[in-house]
Design an enzyme around this catalytic site. Structure first.
Site, PDB file in Angstrom:
ATOM      1  N   ASN A   8     -19.682 -27.659 -26.438  1.00  0.00           N
ATOM      2  CA  ASN A   8     -20.177 -27.835 -25.075  1.00  0.00           C
ATOM      3  C   ASN A   8     -20.561 -26.445 -24.591  1.00  0.00           C
ATOM      4  O   ASN A   8     -19.676 -25.623 -24.316  1.00  0.00           O
ATOM      5  CB  ASN A   8     -19.109 -28.447 -24.174  1.00  0.00           C
ATOM      6  N   ALA A  10     -21.400 -25.299 -21.891  1.00  0.00           N
ATOM      7  CA  ALA A  10     -20.914 -24.960 -20.558  1.00  0.00           C
ATOM      8  C   ALA A  10     -19.431 -24.585 -20.560  1.00  0.00           C
ATOM      9  O   ALA A  10     -18.907 -24.161 -19.536  1.00  0.00           O
ATOM     10  CB  ALA A  10     -21.146 -26.127 -19.596  1.00  0.00           C
ATOM     11  N   CYS A  11     -18.759 -24.730 -21.694  1.00  0.00           N
ATOM     12  CA  CYS A  11     -17.320 -24.496 -21.789  1.00  0.00           C
ATOM     13  C   CYS A  11     -17.036 -23.110 -22.374  1.00  0.00           C
ATOM     14  O   CYS A  11     -17.479 -22.790 -23.477  1.00  0.00           O
ATOM     15  CB  CYS A  11     -16.689 -25.578 -22.677  1.00  0.00           C
ATOM     16  N   GLU A  12     -16.280 -22.306 -21.644  1.00  0.00           N
ATOM     17  CA  GLU A  12     -15.951 -20.959 -22.093  1.00  0.00           C
ATOM     18  C   GLU A  12     -15.181 -20.975 -23.411  1.00  0.00           C
ATOM     19  O   GLU A  12     -15.453 -20.170 -24.306  1.00  0.00           O
ATOM     20  CB  GLU A  12     -15.138 -20.233 -21.022  1.00  0.00           C
ATOM     21  N   ARG A  15     -17.599 -21.662 -26.178  1.00  0.00           N
ATOM     22  CA  ARG A  15     -18.445 -20.490 -26.448  1.00  0.00           C
ATOM     23  C   ARG A  15     -17.665 -19.411 -27.192  1.00  0.00           C
ATOM     24  O   ARG A  15     -18.191 -18.774 -28.115  1.00  0.00           O
ATOM     25  CB  ARG A  15     -19.031 -19.933 -25.146  1.00  0.00           C
TER      26      ARG A  15
END
Length: 141
Positions: A8, A10-12, A15
Site C-alpha cells: 500500500n 500510502a502506508c509508511e 514503504r
C-alpha cells in the site's frame, strides 16, 4: 530471487519494507492489493504461510472493522475472509513472499528474516529510525 510485496503506497510501514527489500538489491514484484486484491485462496495461503490466524491478519486502524462488527468473536474465518475480500483495506500490510517464507512485516524490519540477501548499505526509516548501519549491519535502538 523473486520477492513479492503486497503493498500500500500510502502506508509508511509498507514503504519502509519496500525500501529494505530494495536496499538488499532486490526489485520485488509490487502488488497494490487495494487495486488488485488477492483471491480467496491466495489470501488464505498468505495468512497461513505467515503463521497467522485470519483474525491476526485483519487491520483495524483506519478501516471499517468496527462498523462491520468484525470484533465479534463468533465470526468464522470464512466470514472474516469474506469481509477482507470485500474491503481489501482490512488486509493488514505489508505481506512479503520470499524464498525463505512469508511474513506480515509489521514492523518493517521483519522482512530481514526472509530476504536471504544482505543489506547493501545504510537504511533509515521515514521516521528517522536507523535500521541498517553503513556496514549493512542491523542497528538495534
Amino acid at each position: 530471487m523473486s520477492v513479492i510485496i503486497y503493498h500500500n503506497p500510502a502506508c509508511e510501514t509498507s514503504r519502509n519494507t519496500l525500501g529494505l527489500i530494495r536496499n538488499a538489491g532486490i526489485e520485488p514484484t509490487l502488488v497494490d492489493y487495494l487495486r488488485d486484491p488477492p483471491d480467496r485462496a491466495t489470501l488464505g495461503r498468505l495468512i497461513s504461510n505467515a503463521g497467522l490466524t485470519v483474525r491476526e491478519a485483519i487491520r483495524q486502524k483506519g478501516t471499517p472493522y468496527l462498523e462491520l462488527e468484525l470484533d465479534n468473536p463468533q465470526l468464522s474465518d470464512h466470514q472474516l475472509l469474506e469481509a477482507m475480500l470485500a474491503h481489501p483495506i482490512l488486509i493488514n500490510r505489508p505481506f512479503v513472499v520470499a524464498a525463505a517464507g512469508v511474513k506480515l512485516c509489521r514492523p518493517s524490519e521483519l522482512v530481514l528474516d526472509i530476504l536471504g540477501e544482505p543489506q547493501q548499505g545504510a537504511f533509515t526509516k521515514e521516521d528517522g529510525q536507523h535500521v541498517i548501519d553503513v556496514n549493512g549491519q542491523i542497528h538495534h535502538e
